[in-house]
Enzyme design. Structure first.
Site, PDB file in Angstrom:
ATOM      1  N   CYS A  83       0.861  -1.180   0.000  1.00 17.79           N
ATOM      2  CA  CYS A  83       0.000   0.000   0.000  1.00 17.79           C
ATOM      3  C   CYS A  83       0.898   1.230   0.000  1.00 17.79           C
ATOM      4  O   CYS A  83       1.648   1.455   0.956  1.00 17.79           O
ATOM      5  CB  CYS A  83      -0.904  -0.009   1.228  1.00 17.79           C
ATOM      6  SG  CYS A  83      -1.936   1.457   1.372  1.00 17.79           S
ATOM      7  N   ASN A  85       0.234   4.706  -0.106  1.00 20.82           N
ATOM      8  CA  ASN A  85      -0.075   5.755   0.863  1.00 20.82           C
ATOM      9  C   ASN A  85       0.089   5.246   2.291  1.00 20.82           C
ATOM     10  O   ASN A  85       0.469   6.003   3.189  1.00 20.82           O
ATOM     11  CB  ASN A  85      -1.490   6.285   0.637  1.00 20.82           C
ATOM     12  CG  ASN A  85      -1.584   7.155  -0.597  1.00 20.82           C
ATOM     13  OD1 ASN A  85      -0.653   7.887  -0.917  1.00 20.82           O
ATOM     14  ND2 ASN A  85      -2.695   7.074  -1.306  1.00 20.82           N
ATOM     15  N   CYS A 208      -5.250   6.091  -3.817  1.00 20.24           N
ATOM     16  CA  CYS A 208      -4.545   4.806  -3.809  1.00 20.24           C
ATOM     17  C   CYS A 208      -3.141   5.055  -4.323  1.00 20.24           C
ATOM     18  O   CYS A 208      -2.952   5.419  -5.497  1.00 20.24           O
ATOM     19  CB  CYS A 208      -5.274   3.786  -4.686  1.00 20.24           C
ATOM     20  SG  CYS A 208      -4.402   2.202  -4.813  1.00 20.24           S
ATOM     21  N   THR A 210      -0.335   3.007  -4.765  1.00 19.50           N
ATOM     22  CA  THR A 210       0.163   2.131  -5.827  1.00 19.50           C
ATOM     23  C   THR A 210      -0.651   2.333  -7.097  1.00 19.50           C
ATOM     24  O   THR A 210      -0.167   2.120  -8.209  1.00 19.50           O
ATOM     25  CB  THR A 210       0.108   0.652  -5.400  1.00 19.50           C
ATOM     26  OG1 THR A 210      -1.228   0.316  -4.982  1.00 19.50           O
ATOM     27  CG2 THR A 210       1.097   0.358  -4.271  1.00 19.50           C
TER      28      THR A 210
END
Length: 270
Positions: A83, A85, A208, A210
């Site tokens: 992830c 963030n 998001c 990624t």
């Protein structure tokens, strides 16, 4: 007596962080006190009505070869893939705990990551994995930036039903078994506007990491750009920036940049 034992609860201290609206529960688990990582516990904690609420939950743990290890769980309670963030938020969290200063090397599920924090203290630049493979699914791009992503261009993105369209793609015959994150992008000239349906959350999220990384790389390939590239991205929760080098075959020195801020802290019984 058995009933009393089953009702015994453990008090856990937690923090809440957000990065461009992507919000996470963070727990300092260097003492390994948080052992109850079954699906139901994480699912309940991430529930926005009956728990703390969050797009995911992260444990910060000790590691012998790195500053710390990041263990990430999706909001559905399952152990997640990388992830972006979340990675930026856990770096800010590590600084808050005094584990790091302005630079760090930590371990995540997709391998080691380098990150640095700006002088203002809430801007985190996270290095992502190098990418040398981008596939196609019709007009869409498919790639893995630590998590699998589907990238499709669209117009009038403000009005798109991202939940319904994203859910359809995520659950089609090609992607249903493993799942995929679905990103819709509108090229607005000076920046990209991105909205994402995330697997594991099974809904649209405000950002998001990624995902915007996957979008920026896909659009560079689509536009046949090369060299050192900086891509501003607007998401529902704010603004992010992706920088990278692209030689026409491989993406290197990929950084996801943006704010990571503590929202609150508290205690919860599990």
């Amino acid at each position: 007596m058995l009933n009393e034992q089953h009702t015994l609860k453990m008090n856990i201290h937690f923090f809440k962080y957000q990065g461009a609206g992507n919000d996470f529960i963070l727990i300092d688990n260097r003492d390994l006190s948080f052992k109850d990582t079954d699906n139901n516990t994480v699912l309940q904690l991430c529930n926005r009505r009956f728990g703390i609420g969050g797009d995911g939950l992260m444990l910060l743990q000790n590691h012998s070869s790195y500053d710390f290890e990041m263990l990430y769980f999706n909001a559905d309670g399952n152990l997640g893939s990388m992830c972006g963030n979340g990675g930026r938020c856990i770096v800010a969290f590590a600084k808050h705990l005094g584990i790091i200063d302005i630079e760090t090397n930590f371990l995540a599920v997709d391998g080691p990551h380098y990150a640095k924090i700006s002088g203002k203290g809430n801007e985190v630049e996270l290095q992502m994995i190098d990418i040398d493979t981008i596939d196609r699914d019709g007009d869409a791009y498919v790639l893995n930036t630590g998590s699998p992503h589907y990238v499709t261009q669209t117009e009038a993105l403000n009005d798109l039903d991202v939940y319904q369209k994203g859910k359809e793609i995520r659950n089609n015959e090609t992607y249903k078994a493993a799942g995929i994150n679905v990103n819709f992008v509108e090229d607005r000239g000076d920046h990209l506007f991105v909205r994402t349906f995330e697997r594991g959350v099974e809904d649209e999220t405000y950002a998001c990491g990624t995902g915007v990384t996957a979008v920026a790389l896909s659009m560079a390939k689509h536009k046949q750009q090369s060299g050192h590239i900086q891509t501003p991205v607007k998401v529902l929760g704010g603004n992010l920036r992706i920088t990278f080098d692209y030689n026409g075959e491989q993406f290197t020195n990929v950084f996801l940049c943006g704010p990571a801020e503590q929202v609150f802290e508290g205690d919860v019984s599990i």
